[in-house]
Design a protein around this motif. Structure first.
Motif, PDB file in Angstrom:
ATOM      1  N   LEU A 203       0.829  -1.213   0.000  1.00 42.08           N
ATOM      2  CA  LEU A 203       0.000   0.000   0.000  1.00 42.08           C
ATOM      3  C   LEU A 203       0.863   1.263   0.000  1.00 42.08           C
ATOM      4  O   LEU A 203       0.501   2.259  -0.636  1.00 42.08           O
ATOM      5  CB  LEU A 203      -0.938  -0.003   1.203  1.00 42.08           C
ATOM      6  CG  LEU A 203      -2.078  -1.030   1.154  1.00 42.08           C
ATOM      7  CD1 LEU A 203      -2.806  -1.075   2.483  1.00 42.08           C
ATOM      8  CD2 LEU A 203      -3.052  -0.709   0.019  1.00 42.08           C
ATOM      9  N   HIS A 204       1.983   1.224   0.696  1.00 41.94           N
ATOM     10  CA  HIS A 204       2.885   2.378   0.673  1.00 41.94           C
ATOM     11  C   HIS A 204       3.441   2.609  -0.731  1.00 41.94           C
ATOM     12  O   HIS A 204       3.518   3.751  -1.197  1.00 41.94           O
ATOM     13  CB  HIS A 204       4.032   2.189   1.667  1.00 41.94           C
ATOM     14  CG  HIS A 204       3.699   2.696   3.029  1.00 41.94           C
ATOM     15  ND1 HIS A 204       3.854   4.022   3.387  1.00 41.94           N
ATOM     16  CD2 HIS A 204       3.211   2.067   4.124  1.00 41.94           C
ATOM     17  CE1 HIS A 204       3.472   4.173   4.648  1.00 41.94           C
ATOM     18  NE2 HIS A 204       3.071   3.004   5.112  1.00 41.94           N
ATOM     19  N   ALA A 205       3.824   1.529  -1.402  1.00 39.14           N
ATOM     20  CA  ALA A 205       4.333   1.671  -2.770  1.00 39.14           C
ATOM     21  C   ALA A 205       3.246   2.210  -3.689  1.00 39.14           C
ATOM     22  O   ALA A 205       3.502   3.061  -4.552  1.00 39.14           O
ATOM     23  CB  ALA A 205       4.855   0.327  -3.272  1.00 39.14           C
ATOM     24  N   MET A 206       2.029   1.738  -3.497  1.00 40.05           N
ATOM     25  CA  MET A 206       0.913   2.214  -4.319  1.00 40.05           C
ATOM     26  C   MET A 206       0.607   3.679  -4.029  1.00 40.05           C
ATOM     27  O   MET A 206       0.237   4.436  -4.936  1.00 40.05           O
ATOM     28  CB  MET A 206      -0.329   1.349  -4.066  1.00 40.05           C
ATOM     29  CG  MET A 206      -0.217  -0.057  -4.631  1.00 40.05           C
ATOM     30  SD  MET A 206      -1.645  -1.091  -4.188  1.00 40.05           S
ATOM     31  CE  MET A 206      -1.433  -2.462  -5.347  1.00 40.05           C
ATOM     32  N   PHE A 207       0.752   4.095  -2.777  1.00 37.82           N
ATOM     33  CA  PHE A 207       0.583   5.506  -2.432  1.00 37.82           C
ATOM     34  C   PHE A 207       1.614   6.346  -3.185  1.00 37.82           C
ATOM     35  O   PHE A 207       1.283   7.410  -3.740  1.00 37.82           O
ATOM     36  CB  PHE A 207       0.756   5.679  -0.917  1.00 37.82           C
ATOM     37  CG  PHE A 207       0.745   7.117  -0.452  1.00 37.82           C
ATOM     38  CD1 PHE A 207      -0.446   7.761  -0.176  1.00 37.82           C
ATOM     39  CD2 PHE A 207       1.930   7.826  -0.289  1.00 37.82           C
ATOM     40  CE1 PHE A 207      -0.467   9.093   0.249  1.00 37.82           C
ATOM     41  CE2 PHE A 207       1.927   9.151   0.138  1.00 37.82           C
ATOM     42  CZ  PHE A 207       0.726   9.791   0.409  1.00 37.82           C
ATOM     43  N   GLU A 208       2.849   5.860  -3.205  1.00 37.80           N
ATOM     44  CA  GLU A 208       3.922   6.635  -3.830  1.00 37.80           C
ATOM     45  C   GLU A 208       3.824   6.665  -5.353  1.00 37.80           C
ATOM     46  O   GLU A 208       4.227   7.654  -5.979  1.00 37.80           O
ATOM     47  CB  GLU A 208       5.294   6.080  -3.411  1.00 37.80           C
ATOM     48  CG  GLU A 208       5.581   6.157  -1.922  1.00 37.80           C
ATOM     49  CD  GLU A 208       5.681   7.577  -1.384  1.00 37.80           C
ATOM     50  OE1 GLU A 208       5.851   8.518  -2.194  1.00 37.80           O
ATOM     51  OE2 GLU A 208       5.577   7.759  -0.155  1.00 37.80           O
ATOM     52  N   ASP A 209       3.300   5.599  -5.964  1.00 38.12           N
ATOM     53  CA  ASP A 209       3.229   5.619  -7.439  1.00 38.12           C
ATOM     54  C   ASP A 209       1.850   6.019  -7.958  1.00 38.12           C
ATOM     55  O   ASP A 209       1.593   5.999  -9.167  1.00 38.12           O
ATOM     56  CB  ASP A 209       3.693   4.283  -8.042  1.00 38.12           C
ATOM     57  CG  ASP A 209       2.745   3.108  -7.805  1.00 38.12           C
ATOM     58  OD1 ASP A 209       1.579   3.325  -7.436  1.00 38.12           O
ATOM     59  OD2 ASP A 209       3.184   1.956  -7.995  1.00 38.12           O
ATOM     60  N   GLY A 210       0.950   6.390  -7.041  1.00 38.36           N
ATOM     61  CA  GLY A 210      -0.348   6.914  -7.462  1.00 38.36           C
ATOM     62  C   GLY A 210      -1.383   5.872  -7.825  1.00 38.36           C
ATOM     63  O   GLY A 210      -2.410   6.207  -8.431  1.00 38.36           O
ATOM     64  N   SER A 211      -1.172   4.614  -7.438  1.00 37.94           N
ATOM     65  CA  SER A 211      -2.122   3.543  -7.779  1.00 37.94           C
ATOM     66  C   SER A 211      -3.264   3.490  -6.762  1.00 37.94           C
ATOM     67  O   SER A 211      -3.445   2.503  -6.035  1.00 37.94           O
ATOM     68  CB  SER A 211      -1.395   2.195  -7.831  1.00 37.94           C
ATOM     69  OG  SER A 211      -0.344   2.212  -8.767  1.00 37.94           O
ATOM     70  N   ILE A 212      -4.045   4.539  -6.702  1.00 37.56           N
ATOM     71  CA  ILE A 212      -5.057   4.673  -5.657  1.00 37.56           C
ATOM     72  C   ILE A 212      -6.169   3.639  -5.816  1.00 37.56           C
ATOM     73  O   ILE A 212      -6.600   3.012  -4.839  1.00 37.56           O
ATOM     74  CB  ILE A 212      -5.653   6.098  -5.663  1.00 37.56           C
ATOM     75  CG1 ILE A 212      -4.534   7.133  -5.508  1.00 37.56           C
ATOM     76  CG2 ILE A 212      -6.681   6.250  -4.541  1.00 37.56           C
ATOM     77  CD1 ILE A 212      -3.679   6.960  -4.282  1.00 37.56           C
ATOM     78  N   GLU A 213      -6.661   3.440  -7.038  1.00 37.99           N
ATOM     79  CA  GLU A 213      -7.736   2.469  -7.248  1.00 37.99           C
ATOM     80  C   GLU A 213      -7.255   1.057  -6.949  1.00 37.99           C
ATOM     81  O   GLU A 213      -7.976   0.245  -6.342  1.00 37.99           O
ATOM     82  CB  GLU A 213      -8.275   2.555  -8.678  1.00 37.99           C
ATOM     83  CG  GLU A 213      -9.126   3.780  -8.946  1.00 37.99           C
ATOM     84  CD  GLU A 213      -8.296   5.054  -9.092  1.00 37.99           C
ATOM     85  OE1 GLU A 213      -7.064   4.947  -9.307  1.00 37.99           O
ATOM     86  OE2 GLU A 213      -8.872   6.157  -8.987  1.00 37.99           O
ATOM     87  N   ALA A 214      -6.016   0.733  -7.374  1.00 40.42           N
ATOM     88  CA  ALA A 214      -5.475  -0.602  -7.113  1.00 40.42           C
ATOM     89  C   ALA A 214      -5.312  -0.830  -5.617  1.00 40.42           C
ATOM     90  O   ALA A 214      -5.557  -1.937  -5.113  1.00 40.42           O
ATOM     91  CB  ALA A 214      -4.128  -0.773  -7.826  1.00 40.42           C
TER      92      ALA A 214
END
Length: 437
Positions: A203-214
């Motif tokens: 989730l932290h990686a997704m926060f940083e790369d903008g993958s909010i829906e994922a």
């Protein structure tokens, strides 16, 4: 045949059941999974003279701010290991005991020496890792890099290990290597899905790369298998609430707050109780959404019981959020008096950034946005010293940007937003850009 832990290190017990329960308990602890305490207690009951379950149990007590119980278990582990334990186990117990006692410089030194000798001792290696680890709370300005470099040094000893992939991937992400960090973390997650730390790190990686829906889908799909009593259950939903705010969905963020973060609902450790609750409510208000005052008052009342005295900068900053939002200037002044005194005595490793943030938050709540921005500007580069993760600390930068916009300093606000959008996509930042024209 001597018993070993999962990493091949000898265990000073002759009991098959105690060794098995200890191995299972450590894995549950490293995964942030429920059943950790009960499993370690089973190891203790089976062989009371086996030191390692005692110190592992002490660490779990420490997670939940059960200081007396943690110190008692640590003292018992020291006593046992002195008469029945290997050199590695004695060093293991002493290092964890120092961390439990809050003796951070000594614990970091002991950890470094121990990991050099026994790099596959994952429980000791876990101490400096994570957003609430020894490095993060040491006051270091480069703790993100330090974690990453430590993981790189010992990586050859771990191979395809789910726990190590989880923590080393998270360290990469926090140190700015988001693409590689996400890939490594997902490898660990796929090796063991019953791993809250891996879900959290992804989730932290997704926060940083903008993958909010994922990220939202990941939480929805994964969280049903994770008990609400899990140490990271509320915090993982907190990440989902941040995603809702990216879309401007305050109602959903508040619903998540009511479900798992509100003091009457949460089962999280004390530090997460105050930091997740305060930061979400503050973000909601700073982003222009209405937050019922009753929510602040209830959360503040719980927080005052959990952290009545200053001591941990990351907690102190979040306590300042409560004081500012509830206009409790007396509480903030009392906390700042102690913080300023420690700073003057050279006993505040995080340095002057701590009182500066606290005073800036009060100015923001008083709608003195120019003063808030003026206080934060010189210390923005030092916010990392308070610890926590980048996602958690971004609250301070958000406050600064909103203060700039509300005080009319649009040029500096645009410059900051441009830099952030270059680093990662953000729907909220784009809305702020559009609002400024």
């Amino acid at each position: 045949m001597p018993h070993e832990d999962r990493y091949g290190l000898p265990l000073s017990t002759s009991s098959d059941e105690a060794a098995s329960a200890y191995r299972e308990g450590v894995d549950l602890m490293l995964a942030g999974w429920t059943g950790t305490a009960e499993t370690l207690e089973r190891a203790i009951a089976t062989d009371p003279d086996f030191a390692l379950p005692h110190i592992a149990r002490a660490r779990v007590h420490a997670f939940y701010q059960q200081g007396d119980l943690a110190r008692q278990k640590a003292a018992r582990a020291r006593e046992i290991v002195a008469r029945r334990g290997t050199e590695r186990e004695r060093s293991h117990v002493e290092t964890l005991a120092l961390a439990i006692e809050g003796r951070l410089p000594e614990a970091i030194a002991a950890m470094s020496k121990h990991v050099e000798a026994w790099p596959r001792d994952a429980v000791v290696l876990s101490l400096p890792l994570g957003a609430f680890g020894l490095f993060a709370f040491s006051g270091m300005a480069d703790h993100d890099r330090a974690r990453h470099e430590l993981c790189e040094r010992v990586a050859r000893h771990y191979g395809e290990d789910w726990w190590f992939f989880t923590m080393s991937g998270w360290a990469m992400t926090e140190n700015g290597d988001v693409v590689r960090g996400r890939t490594v973390t997902e490898r660990g997650f796929n090796l063991r899905r019953a791993n809250a730390h891996a879900a959290h790190a992804v989730l932290h990686a997704m926060f940083e790369d903008g993958s909010i829906e994922a990220a939202d889908r990941l939480v929805d799909e994964w969280i049903p298998a994770y008990d609400r009593a899990g140490i990271l259950h509320g915090h993982i939903r907190w990440h989902q609430a941040l995603g809702a705010l990216e879309h401007g969905d305050a109602a959903r963020a508040l619903a998540i707050y009511a479900d798992v973060l509100q003091p009457s609902a949460t089962q999280a450790p004390p530090l997460n109780v105050i930091t997740d609750g305060a930061s979400l409510l503050w973000r909601l208000a700073a982003y222009g959404h209405a937050v019922p005052k009753a929510l602040w008052l209830e959360a503040d009342s719980a927080a005052q019981k959990l952290f009545p005295k200053p001591g941990l900068p990351f907690a102190d900053v979040h306590m300042a959020l409560f004081a500012a939002a509830t206009q409790n200037s007396e509480a903030l002044a009392a906390r700042l008096a102690v913080i300023d005194h420690r700073l003057a005595e050279g006993k505040l490793p995080a340095g002057p950034v701590v009182p500066a943030i606290c005073r800036a938050l009060a100015a923001f709540a008083d709608e003195d946005y120019a003063a808030c921005a003026q206080m934060l500007a010189p210390v923005l580069g030092e916010v990392v010293r308070i610890g926590g993760s980048h996602a958690q600390r971004e609250l301070i930068e958000d406050t600064f940007i909103v203060a700039l916009m509300r005080s009319g300093d649009l040029s500096r606000a645009r410059t900051l937003l441009d830099a952030r959008l270059h680093r990662r996509p953000s729907l909220r930042d784009r809305r702020w850009q559009a609002a400024m024209g």
